[in-house]
Design an enzyme around this catalytic site. Structure first.
Site, PDB file in Angstrom:
ATOM      1  N   GLY A 249       0.911  62.342-118.774  1.00 13.90           N
ATOM      2  CA  GLY A 249       0.347  62.005-117.472  1.00 13.90           C
ATOM      3  C   GLY A 249      -1.092  62.390-117.240  1.00 13.90           C
ATOM      4  O   GLY A 249      -1.626  62.180-116.153  1.00 13.90           O
ATOM      5  N   GLU A 291       3.834  64.986-123.926  1.00 13.30           N
ATOM      6  CA  GLU A 291       3.881  63.559-124.267  1.00 13.30           C
ATOM      7  C   GLU A 291       2.690  62.773-123.714  1.00 13.30           C
ATOM      8  O   GLU A 291       2.866  61.852-122.916  1.00 13.30           O
ATOM      9  CB  GLU A 291       5.153  62.941-123.696  1.00 13.30           C
ATOM     10  N   PRO A 292       1.491  63.106-124.136  1.00 11.39           N
ATOM     11  CA  PRO A 292       0.356  62.321-123.635  1.00 11.39           C
ATOM     12  C   PRO A 292       0.363  60.914-124.227  1.00 11.39           C
ATOM     13  O   PRO A 292       0.658  60.731-125.411  1.00 11.39           O
ATOM     14  CB  PRO A 292      -0.861  63.111-124.138  1.00 11.39           C
ATOM     15  N   GLY A 293       0.089  59.938-123.411  1.00  9.68           N
ATOM     16  CA  GLY A 293      -0.018  58.557-123.887  1.00  9.68           C
ATOM     17  C   GLY A 293      -1.426  58.059-123.634  1.00  9.68           C
ATOM     18  O   GLY A 293      -2.268  57.962-124.534  1.00  9.68           O
ATOM     19  N   TYR A 335      -1.884  47.566-110.074  1.00 12.56           N
ATOM     20  CA  TYR A 335      -2.225  48.852-109.433  1.00 12.56           C
ATOM     21  C   TYR A 335      -3.607  48.863-108.796  1.00 12.56           C
ATOM     22  O   TYR A 335      -4.095  49.923-108.419  1.00 12.56           O
ATOM     23  CB  TYR A 335      -2.218  49.997-110.464  1.00 12.56           C
ATOM     24  N   CYS A 362      -3.422  31.257-113.941  1.00 18.10           N
ATOM     25  CA  CYS A 362      -3.241  30.495-112.701  1.00 18.10           C
ATOM     26  C   CYS A 362      -2.620  31.386-111.639  1.00 18.10           C
ATOM     27  O   CYS A 362      -1.414  31.308-111.353  1.00 18.10           O
ATOM     28  CB  CYS A 362      -2.388  29.276-112.972  1.00 18.10           C
TER      29      CYS A 362
HETATM   30  N1  LLP Z   1       6.456  60.607-120.954  1.00 20.73           N
HETATM   31  C1  LLP Z   1       7.215  59.819-120.190  1.00 20.73           C
HETATM   32  C2  LLP Z   1       8.648  60.097-120.067  1.00 20.73           C
HETATM   33  C3  LLP Z   1       6.649  58.734-119.519  1.00 20.73           C
HETATM   34  O1  LLP Z   1       7.421  57.973-118.756  1.00 20.73           O
HETATM   35  C4  LLP Z   1       5.268  58.467-119.668  1.00 20.73           C
HETATM   36  C5  LLP Z   1       4.643  57.332-118.994  1.00 20.73           C
HETATM   37  C6  LLP Z   1       4.518  59.303-120.498  1.00 20.73           C
HETATM   38  C7  LLP Z   1       5.145  60.376-121.119  1.00 20.73           C
HETATM   39  C8  LLP Z   1       3.062  59.095-120.754  1.00 20.73           C
HETATM   40  O2  LLP Z   1       2.255  59.139-119.630  1.00 20.73           O
HETATM   41  P1  LLP Z   1       0.654  59.052-119.808  1.00 20.73           P
HETATM   42  O3  LLP Z   1       0.210  60.273-120.555  1.00 20.73           O
HETATM   43  O4  LLP Z   1       0.378  57.831-120.578  1.00 20.73           O
HETATM   44  O5  LLP Z   1       0.135  58.985-118.432  1.00 20.73           O
HETATM   45  N2  LLP Z   1       1.801  51.318-116.834  1.00 20.73           N
HETATM   46  C9  LLP Z   1       1.201  52.402-116.104  1.00 20.73           C
HETATM   47  C10 LLP Z   1       1.591  53.748-116.645  1.00 20.73           C
HETATM   48  C11 LLP Z   1       3.072  53.972-116.710  1.00 20.73           C
HETATM   49  C12 LLP Z   1       3.419  55.298-117.305  1.00 20.73           C
HETATM   50  C13 LLP Z   1       4.846  55.336-117.650  1.00 20.73           C
HETATM   51  N3  LLP Z   1       5.278  56.530-118.263  1.00 20.73           N
HETATM   52  C14 LLP Z   1      -0.310  52.216-116.109  1.00 20.73           C
HETATM   53  O6  LLP Z   1      -0.802  51.250-116.657  1.00 20.73           O
HETATM   54  O7  LLP Z   1      -1.031  53.023-115.528  1.00 20.73           O
END
Ligand code: LLP
Length: 432
Positions: A249, A291-293, A335, A362
């Site tokens: 997050g 869990e960084p994404g 968003y 479209c």
């Molecule tokens: N762990 C879990 C269980 C999650 O559900 C998520 C993201 C992450 C880790 C990674 O979060 P991050 O570090 O990437 O913020 N589509 C949305 C974001 C949805 C996030 C869903 N879960 C967007 O484009 O902002």
């Protein structure tokens, strides 16, 4: 000057990413094009790993939340960087497995896993499954019994923290579809339930409070709450929780006004809470998973588009049409996400106008952004939209039967194709 530090301007006045001229990439691979800076991705991985070593004696694991960006090449990179992965579907599991990823370092998430997906996870050797609800606990116990194995299970807990982000992407509060609520006693009951299952090995707890969070307060609060639950489980059930997964997050800079913290501050802040709590309450320190994404891949990516028509509506706005849109970046329409853009072949010119970058789908709301400062551009110019490495390719669609763009990785100035552009035959490949 740029939102991401891997962007620069070369002697021709063109925008570069990690040393590669973006106009050359656009010419070579066509547009729309996703470009990912591999070196930045690897550096971000290393920063997170080092932060666990520095602040928590290495007693933890970084898992890349692959929903942010999933293709075989990224799993290969994560494997090389010794990073685990968060997977949420058969598709992500299959992609990682086919890329040769060591699935024992995969954590399987989601609020509605099918039995087929659970069996696939077990067949491919997925190391941990995070149960979201009672139905899943029962299903996991049943499948483990059928296979005569024990499944390592974590429970997803809603810590009750509102992460102050867009409501679609905040998940830690009680009114969320994800996980077991603490306030109602549901979480504690779920722990008892897992402990009573013969075929499940209760590993620990998981929480994820939301996404795009730019300070550590929510994470600190969540860590404190989770430690309190761990302590209650020890006192009342005489069970020492081994693992604490604190989710991801961490936010990134999309526009200049975003002010993200250095990524190791996340671990610094939560480790302080956990270390202190364990010392004061005589609890063994749990293994921590983060869990960084977005923060691993977001700033590493850009999208390149070719400009089509300009349309000025006097006293209202100027639309610049590009050859992509919500099909490759649905984050504005979902968003109202903000982005920074640059005319790649005029990168050294001042941003002299404010425009709406319109997609080609479209749908009236199909935009990359409104009121965006930009260099004056004409048809044929290349626009780079910054910080699109996370949740762009992974959320892309074939709306209007548009082909998904290619993905190119750039490594110290050299480029290679990681995902080829879809063809029209790909588009009809499942049609009977
Ligand atoms: N762990 C879990 C269980 C999650 O559900 C998520 C993201 C992450 C880790 C990674 O979060 P991050 O570090 O990437 O913020 N589509 C949305 C974001 C949805 C996030 C869903 N879960 C967007 O484009 O902002």
């Amino acid at each position: 000057m740029f939102v991401s530090e891997n962007l620069n301007i070369n002697e021709k006045g063109n925008l570069t990413i990690n040393g590669a001229d973006t106009t050359v990439l656009a010419q070579k691979y066509g547009t729309p094009l996703y470009v990912m800076d591999e070196d930045m991705i690897r550096n971000n991985c290393r920063t997170y790993i080092k932060s666990i070593e520095k602040y928590y004696d290495g007693r933890g694991m970084v898992c890349f939340a692959s929903k942010a960006f999933s293709c075989k090449e990224i799993y290969r990179i994560m494997q090389q960087e010794n990073i685990g992965i968060d997977v949420v579907s058969a598709g992500e599991i299959y992609t990682a497995y086919k890329a040769g990823f060591d699935m024992s370092k995969a954590v399987f998430h989601g609020n509605n896993k099918s039995a087929e997906e659970v069996n696939m996870a077990l067949d491919t050797g997925v190391g941990r499954i995070v149960a979201d609800n009672i139905y899943e606990i029962e299903m996991l116990d049943r499948i483990a019994g059928e296979r005569k194995i024990s499944i390592p299970v974590l429970l997803r807990i809603k810590p009750g923290v509102d992460a102050h982000t867009h409501s679609f992407i905040s998940t830690g509060q009680i009114d969320s579809k994800f996980g077991f609520a603490l306030e109602t006693g549901e979480a504690f009951e779920a722990v008892k339930k897992v402990l009573s299952c013969n075929n499940l090995e209760f590993r620990g707890l998981h929480c994820h409070i939301g996404s795009s969070i730019l300070d550590t307060r929510g994470f600190v609060a969540a860590a404190e709450i989770m430690m309190t639950l761990i302590s209650k489980i020890k006192d009342e059930l005489n069970y020492e929780v081994k693992e604490l997964n604190l989710g991801g997050g961490f936010g990134i800079r999309y526009v200049q006004s975003d002010d993200p913290l250095p990524y190791d501050e996340y671990m610094n802040a939560v480790a302080e809470v956990v270390n202190k709590y364990c010392a004061e309450n005589n609890i063994n320190r749990p293994f921590i998973i983060i869990e960084p994404g977005r923060s691993i891949v977001g700033s590493a990516g850009i999208t390149l588009y070719t400009v089509g028509g300009r349309k000025t509506i006097p006293d209202i706005r100027t639309y610049i049409s590009v050859d992509g849109g919500m099909c490759d970046n649905p984050r504005y329409i979902l968003y109202q996400a903000e982005y920074d853009a640059i005319v790649a072949n005029k990168a050294s010119e001042p941003k002299s106008e404010r425009v709406t970058i319109a997609g080609r789908c479209c749908e009236t709301g199909d935009m990359i952004g409104e009121n965006m400062p930009l260099q004056h551009c004409e048809p044929g110019d290349i626009i780079a939209v910054c910080a699109t490495g996370a949740y762009n390719y992974s959320m892309s669609s074939n709306y209007n039967r548009l082909c998904k763009p290619a993905v190119v990785f750039v490594n110290s100035g050299s480029d290679r194709l990681a995902v080829r552009r879809q063809t029209l035959d790909d588009i009809i490949s499942n049609d009977i």
